[in-house]
Enzyme design. Structure first.
Site: not given
Ligand code: PLP
Length: 377
Positions: A176, A234, A320
């Site tokens: 953040q 990849t 949550c």
């Protein structure tokens, strides 16, 4: 539509998208291929690695690209655990307000002792709390730079130098924080740092772990040996190219962005505090774009849905991310309970928002809160 959910994901930068597009069309080569298309992709990754490293004052060979912040956090904790087992040091220190990517990675280490530092009621831990918890067995300290729910910015330089002086590895989850506050891994004594592209204008599904040169990293994903054998698979060339560009843009003019965004944040807080029985969660220093408020007598999830109908994207701290309905561990850790825990709302602003949107959002929220309260009477 007003978008105040930038901490969940931020809009993609125009230039980051442009950096990605060639690798989603004509330049589709595998970066491991020897031909021109492969080499073009490999060059783009090399450039992005330099851009991401420069954004945090690191060297490009210290960057490992991952699928996001979650994988970067897991890789940091896993690597410390492998080293800790080798050295017979099986103690980790973290905080109660970390993202689940750190907390759950630590908790999964059943043979380790975990010290979880509680924050104060404003959402901060101190370097002295960390120092007091360090023992001869401590292999890792992991403290996030800024919290994703309440935006509190932790004293990372102080914690970093304490860790350095005790010879303990220091990881910070800067998912953040990168682009919102200046970060320099050398000045802040950071050994490992996690970041995620989609929080700063890149694409979802790309992140990085910075590892100070000499830090022992043990891969979580084994395979073809990409990322110097530390993260096989990849590479997501398009996502990585966008990440490099977005990271470079995000760290430009941080003080100017902070001024503009925090003016909007403070205006929004002033308006929302006028709502009776409301409170601001988390103290200063907080991220310039973060507002986390609680409104007694309202369910956070109902409020988010009501705001969405009125054209405002926000999020609630009361459930949550997995939608399990569990109240936020962060708000609980800073002492919220009952109605204030249930009635929380997170609004996260970016430099793309405007003061007009702030005024409109404040009016929408004020109306929605009083409507929902009337319904519950
Ligand atoms: N750490 C923090 C502080 C976050 O806010 C997030 C995402 O919200 C993550 C880690 C996970 O990042 P990602 O979504 O890239 O996996």
């Amino acid at each position: 539509m007003i978008y105040f959910d930038n901490a969940a994901t931020a809009p993609v930068n125009k230039s980051a998208l442009e950096a990605a597009l060639p690798f989603m069309s004509g330049q589709f080569g595998n970066p491991s291929s020897a031909h021109t298309k492969g080499r073009t992709a490999a060059l783009a990754i090399m450039r992005a690695r330099e851009q991401c490293a420069a954004a945090i004052g690191a060297h490009s060979e210290e960057i490992i690209f991952t699928s996001g912040g979650t994988e970067a956090d897991n890789l940091a904790v896993h690597s410390a655990a492998i080293l800790g087992r080798k050295l017979g040091k099986k103690h980790i220190i973290t905080t109660a307000i970390e993202h689940p990517a750190v907390l759950n990675s630590c908790k999964a280490l059943e043979d380790f002792t975990l010290t979880v530092i509680p924050p104060n009621s404003n959402g901060f831990v101190t370097a002295s709390q960390i120092e007091a918890a360090i023992t001869a067995q401590t292999i890792l300290v992991s403290v996030m730079t800024a919290n994703n729910e309440i935006g509190t910015i932790q004293p990372i330089s102080e914690i970093g130098s304490i860790c350095r002086s005790h010879g303990v590895m220091f990881h910070t989850d800067a998912v953040q924080a990168l682009g919102a506050v200046p970060i320099n891994v050398d000045e802040m004594c950071i050994d490992m740092l996690s970041a995620s592209a989609h929080k700063l204008g890149g694409l979802q599904g790309t992140g990085m772990l910075y590892c100070r040169s000499g830090t022992a990293i043990s891969p979580l994903i084994l395979g073809g040996g990409q990322e110097r054998g530390l993260r096989s698979g990849t590479e997501n060339t398009a996502g990585i190219a966008a990440f490099g560009c977005a990271a470079e843009n995000a760290v430009q003019n941080i003080p100017e962005k902070q001024r503009k965004i925090s003016e909007m944040r403070d205006a929004l807080i002033r308006e929302l505090k006028k709502i009776p029985n409301s409170q601001l969660n988390g103290g200063e220093p907080r991220l310039c774009g973060n507002v986390n408020m609680s409104f007694a007598g309202v369910q956070g999830e109902s409020l988010v849905l009501a705001l969405d109908i009125s054209g405002l994207c926000a999020s609630s701290g009361s459930a949550c991310a997995s939608g399990s309905g569990e109240p936020s561990h962060v708000l609980r850790a800073i002492g919220l309970s009952g109605q204030m825990l249930d009635g929380s709302l997170r609004l996260t602003l970016s430099s793309e928002n405007t003061m007009d949107e702030v005024r409109e959002a404040a009016a929408i929220i004020t109306q929605a809160v009083s409507r929902l309260r009337r319904l519950c009477e």
